[in-house]
Design a protein around this motif. Structure first.
Motif, PDB file in Angstrom:
ATOM      1  N   VAL A   9       0.860  -1.183   0.000  1.00 32.05           N
ATOM      2  CA  VAL A   9       0.000   0.000   0.000  1.00 32.05           C
ATOM      3  C   VAL A   9       0.896   1.232   0.000  1.00 32.05           C
ATOM      4  N   PRO A  10       0.725   2.124  -0.979  1.00 31.40           N
ATOM      5  CA  PRO A  10       1.572   3.319  -1.016  1.00 31.40           C
ATOM      6  C   PRO A  10       1.276   4.244   0.159  1.00 31.40           C
ATOM      7  N   PRO A  11       2.296   4.996   0.597  1.00 29.45           N
ATOM      8  CA  PRO A  11       2.069   5.946   1.694  1.00 29.45           C
ATOM      9  C   PRO A  11       1.135   7.077   1.260  1.00 29.45           C
ATOM     10  N   PRO A  34      -8.912   6.427  -4.417  1.00 29.70           N
ATOM     11  CA  PRO A  34      -7.559   6.378  -3.846  1.00 29.70           C
ATOM     12  C   PRO A  34      -7.408   5.435  -2.654  1.00 29.70           C
ATOM     13  N   GLU A  35      -8.443   5.276  -1.857  1.00 25.41           N
ATOM     14  CA  GLU A  35      -8.331   4.386  -0.693  1.00 25.41           C
ATOM     15  C   GLU A  35      -8.200   2.914  -1.091  1.00 25.41           C
ATOM     16  N   ARG A  36      -8.400   2.593  -2.354  1.00 24.70           N
ATOM     17  CA  ARG A  36      -8.242   1.213  -2.830  1.00 24.70           C
ATOM     18  C   ARG A  36      -6.935   1.003  -3.598  1.00 24.70           C
ATOM     19  N   LEU A  70       6.261   4.888  -8.184  1.00 26.14           N
ATOM     20  CA  LEU A  70       5.243   4.848  -9.238  1.00 26.14           C
ATOM     21  C   LEU A  70       5.693   5.751 -10.370  1.00 26.14           C
ATOM     22  N   GLU A  71       5.467   5.288 -11.593  1.00 26.33           N
ATOM     23  CA  GLU A  71       5.896   6.053 -12.759  1.00 26.33           C
ATOM     24  C   GLU A  71       4.780   6.124 -13.792  1.00 26.33           C
ATOM     25  N   LYS A  72       5.120   6.423 -14.989  1.00 30.13           N
ATOM     26  CA  LYS A  72       4.202   6.698 -16.095  1.00 30.13           C
ATOM     27  C   LYS A  72       3.054   5.686 -16.199  1.00 30.13           C
ATOM     28  N   LYS A 138      10.288   3.268   0.804  1.00 25.62           N
ATOM     29  CA  LYS A 138      10.688   1.931   1.220  1.00 25.62           C
ATOM     30  C   LYS A 138       9.444   1.248   1.790  1.00 25.62           C
ATOM     31  N   ALA A 139       8.992   0.199   1.116  1.00 26.73           N
ATOM     32  CA  ALA A 139       7.839  -0.574   1.591  1.00 26.73           C
ATOM     33  C   ALA A 139       8.325  -1.512   2.687  1.00 26.73           C
TER      34      ALA A 139
END
Length: 166
Positions: A9-11, A34-36, A70-72, A138-139
């Motif tokens: 899950v991204p910060p 966004p929450e998903r 995350l990128e393009k 950093k995950a």
């Protein structure tokens, strides 16, 4: 029995940066809220949460934290997504069971869905997000999530979190 999958899950600040890059997405695509947003490691399908959590805990024990960015944007048929960069992500996904799926593992974050027969709907978004790059993070944990259909859509819930060593 809920469908299960493992994910990163991204910060919050990365989620906010993606949302800001999208602006007001408007009509045409079915946007994921966004929450998903998450980066799937492996999909398991309907399974017992306790059994899968024990299995996953064993598979992820001692795994290092991973650098992610995350990128393009890109598309699969019917899906607009962001590319996920991170040299250590594929080994983590394979440890979580990604190799069991028929298709190759492609780390991504799903933004929206659209009819497969109308690929042009996502074209402007793919182009508009072609230079997007989030900050790296950093995950330090992976999660086991449940996916359950409810009135109004599908709901994801974190069933268990697994620490990744720093």
């Amino acid at each position: 029995m809920p469908a299960l999958f493992s994910a990163l899950v991204p910060p919050d600040d990365v989620v906010e940066a993606v949302a800001e890059a999208l602006g007001d997405p408007g009509e045409g695509l079915r946007w994921e809220p966004p929450e998903r947003w998450h980066v799937t490691l492996a999909y398991y399908g309907p399974d017992d949460v306790g059994t899968r959590a024990a299995w996953l805990a064993e598979r992820l024990a001692g795994r290092p934290a991973v650098d992610v960015r995350l990128e393009k944007a890109a598309t699969f048929p019917g899906v607009l997504w962001l590319t996920v960069a991170g040299p250590d992500l594929t080994p983590l996904a394979l440890a979580a069971g990604a190799g069991a799926e028929a298709r190759p593992y492609v780390p991504h974050l799903t933004l929206a869905r659209f009819p497969r027969e109308e690929p042009g709907l996502a074209g402007r978004w793919e182009e508009g997000l072609s230079t997007f790059t989030s900050r790296s993070w950093k995950a330090t944990e992976a999660v086991l999530m449940t996916s359950e259909r409810e009135p109004g859509g599908t709901r994801y819930r974190v069933a268990r979190a697994f620490g990744l060593s720093g």
